[in-house]
Design a protein around this motif. Structure first.
Motif, PDB file in Angstrom:
ATOM      1  N   LEU A 219      18.726 -14.452  93.821  1.00 33.22           N
ATOM      2  CA  LEU A 219      18.494 -13.025  94.024  1.00 33.22           C
ATOM      3  C   LEU A 219      17.460 -12.850  95.119  1.00 33.22           C
ATOM      4  O   LEU A 219      16.730 -13.790  95.462  1.00 33.22           O
ATOM      5  CB  LEU A 219      18.032 -12.350  92.733  1.00 33.22           C
ATOM      6  CG  LEU A 219      16.577 -12.588  92.261  1.00 33.22           C
ATOM      7  CD1 LEU A 219      16.198 -11.570  91.212  1.00 33.22           C
ATOM      8  CD2 LEU A 219      16.379 -13.994  91.737  1.00 33.22           C
ATOM      9  N   SER A 220      17.407 -11.687  95.682  1.00 37.15           N
ATOM     10  CA  SER A 220      16.426 -11.399  96.729  1.00 37.15           C
ATOM     11  C   SER A 220      15.133 -10.868  96.162  1.00 37.15           C
ATOM     12  O   SER A 220      14.081 -10.949  96.799  1.00 37.15           O
ATOM     13  CB  SER A 220      16.995 -10.368  97.719  1.00 37.15           C
ATOM     14  OG  SER A 220      18.149 -10.877  98.351  1.00 37.15           O
TER      15      SER A 220
ATOM     16  N   PRO B  64      29.423 -19.151  88.920  1.00 36.09           N
ATOM     17  CA  PRO B  64      28.438 -18.502  88.046  1.00 36.09           C
ATOM     18  C   PRO B  64      27.140 -18.227  88.796  1.00 36.09           C
ATOM     19  O   PRO B  64      26.885 -18.782  89.872  1.00 36.09           O
ATOM     20  CB  PRO B  64      28.228 -19.542  86.946  1.00 36.09           C
ATOM     21  CG  PRO B  64      28.444 -20.848  87.654  1.00 36.09           C
ATOM     22  CD  PRO B  64      29.539 -20.585  88.662  1.00 36.09           C
ATOM     23  N   LEU B  65      26.309 -17.372  88.236  1.00 34.93           N
ATOM     24  CA  LEU B  65      24.987 -17.119  88.785  1.00 34.93           C
ATOM     25  C   LEU B  65      24.044 -18.276  88.424  1.00 34.93           C
ATOM     26  O   LEU B  65      24.198 -18.928  87.396  1.00 34.93           O
ATOM     27  CB  LEU B  65      24.424 -15.814  88.231  1.00 34.93           C
ATOM     28  CG  LEU B  65      24.969 -14.524  88.842  1.00 34.93           C
ATOM     29  CD1 LEU B  65      24.448 -13.311  88.065  1.00 34.93           C
ATOM     30  CD2 LEU B  65      24.574 -14.413  90.316  1.00 34.93           C
ATOM     31  N   LYS B  66      23.049 -18.502  89.302  1.00 35.70           N
ATOM     32  CA  LYS B  66      22.055 -19.538  89.067  1.00 35.70           C
ATOM     33  C   LYS B  66      20.673 -18.922  89.105  1.00 35.70           C
ATOM     34  O   LYS B  66      20.454 -17.873  89.720  1.00 35.70           O
ATOM     35  CB  LYS B  66      22.169 -20.639  90.130  1.00 35.70           C
ATOM     36  CG  LYS B  66      23.507 -21.368  90.125  1.00 35.70           C
ATOM     37  CD  LYS B  66      23.559 -22.414  91.214  1.00 35.70           C
ATOM     38  CE  LYS B  66      24.899 -23.144  91.221  1.00 35.70           C
ATOM     39  NZ  LYS B  66      24.990 -24.168  92.288  1.00 35.70           N
TER      40      LYS B  66
END
Length: 429
Positions: A377-378, A371-373
């Motif tokens: 992201l940049s 999953p995303l946390k």
């Protein structure tokens, strides 16, 4: 209330077209023999009165209603329902005894075979090889030599004069020209003459004709239509099937690829196309209709060149990987099947929500392991529209150039301080 009757096969009868207690007939239990007559009389023009009469005929006292209910309950108690009596009900796994799972996991729900391309079946032959369609061409290097194209043993059948005429005719084909050769008495020798024309003179064709009880062989340009001449002679018809080449196996084995079509339907298409009996085809097992499947099939004494020519006419079906074998396939002559199944779970459910949301949309779906946390992201790219801009062009260009070169102080945006009565910056103080 009449009870259900028995069918002619002693099965349970069914109510068709009308429910219990509906119609203009009597609702008493002794109305059974007249039920059919009553149903027929309803459909005639004589039985239809005014709407008031019809309303009266459908009226029923409370006592009659109770009697109907009692008769209906007695019928349900005396007759046990059987599977399939209720129309329009879809079977579920539990209805047929599928209730257990090998795993104790709570599992998940998904849609299987939503599209036929979600289910791919590849047969596995007896040697454990996966059956795949890899070639639509006939590999002639793997094919035995065809004796029809073998011209050995044909020397000396034609005289030098006949051979010279045929060489010139084949080099300079003239549709209006024909060459007649006296037909040998021996049938085998006559067959060799036809074989010479077929193998060595590709632009010509030959036929055995009879005129005034004289048999001769007429040679003409292919497709010229000169076989029948002026009508004073006739062509000898030979309806015997050409002999099967000795170097070939009796069966051509090939891979049948099909989409959204069961095996029997595919075989039926082939039998109609080639005008042969369905029993000439054999296979090790039938495959699902709603799927993309590949399996091996054998056909009795049909050449690969003939089979491959059918590919241009069939839609969602193809034949390939041809070879000749001595024995046909039999049912069960396989190791198993390999299934590739697509489970449609989240993406289809998510995309269906787009029709209900305003100013929001979901898309670009893909499946991942993790999953995303937060913070993964940049950064973000902002496209900002400035309205009611004041200032000269020089000032604006200078400010934009500074923003492009030096950037800006990255303060928290005003939205970070909240919208409540006590802003968060006061809490921080």
């Amino acid at each position: 209330m009449p009870r259900r009757g028995r069918g002619r096969n002693f099965g349970r009868g069914h109510w068709r077209g009308r429910g219990r207690g509906r119609g203009r007939g009597s609702s008493s239990s002794d109305a059974g023999p007249n039920e059919e007559e009553t149903s027929e009389s309803i459909g005639t023009s004589e039985s239809v009165g005014t709407s008031e009469d019809l309303d009266k005929s459908l009226e029923c006292s409370s006592d009659q209603t109770e009697e109907i209910k009692e008769n209906t309950e007695e019928e349900k108690e005396g007759v046990e329902e059987e599977p399939g009596d209720t129309e329009g009900v879809f079977l579920k796994e539990g209805d047929v005894g599928i209730t257990e799972y090998i795993s104790s996991s709570p599992g998940f729900s998904a849609i299987i075979k939503q599209r036929y391309s979600d289910f791919i079946v590849n047969e596995i032959d007896e040697e454990g090889r996966l059956v795949r369609l890899t070639s639509l061409e006939v590999d002639r290097s793997q094919m035995p030599a065809d004796e029809e194209d073998d011209d050995t043993g044909l020397d000396g059948v034609l005289s030098p004069e006949q051979k010279e005429k045929l060489d010139d005719f084949n080099a300079n084909p003239n549709p209006k020209r024909v060459i007649d050769i006296c037909a040998p008495v021996d049938k085998v020798t006559r067959g060799k003459v036809h074989q010479i024309v077929r193998v060595r003179y590709k632009k010509l064709e030959s036929d055995t004709l009879v005129e005034d009880d004289v048999r001769f062989i007429r040679i003409s340009v292919k497709g010229a239509g000169g076989h029948w001449g002026s009508g004073q002679h006739f062509r000898q018809q030979n309806f015997q099937r050409k002999p099967w080449p000795a170097g070939f196996g009796n069966y051509c084995r090939f891979v049948l690829y099909k989409e959204n079509m069961d095996t029997m339907e595919a075989v039926h298409k082939l039998t109609k196309f080639f005008h042969i009996n369905k029993n000439m085809f054999q296979f090790a097992g039938t495959k699902d209709k709603r799927a993309i499947t590949s399996q091996e099939v054998t056909v009795y004494r049909v050449k690969a060149e003939k089979l491959v020519g059918a590919n241009r006419y069939f839609y969602k079906m193809a034949l390939g990987n041809f070879r000749y074998v001595e024995q046909p396939l039999k049912l069960g002559q396989l190791s198993g099947n390999r299934f590739t199944i697509v489970l449609r779970v989240k993406a289809e459910k998510l995309v269906g929500a787009n029709r209900y949301f305003y100013k929001m949309a979901l898309g670009n779906f893909r499946y991942v392991e993790q999953p995303l946390k937060l913070g993964q992201l940049s950064g973000n790219r902002f496209t900002i529209v400035l309205r009611d801009v004041t200032g000269t062009d020089e000032v604006i260009d200078s400010a934009l150039q500074s923003l492009k070169t030096n950037g800006f102080i990255n303060y928290f945006g005003m939205q970070r301080f909240g919208t409540t009565a006590i802003p968060t910056y006061r809490v921080g103080k």
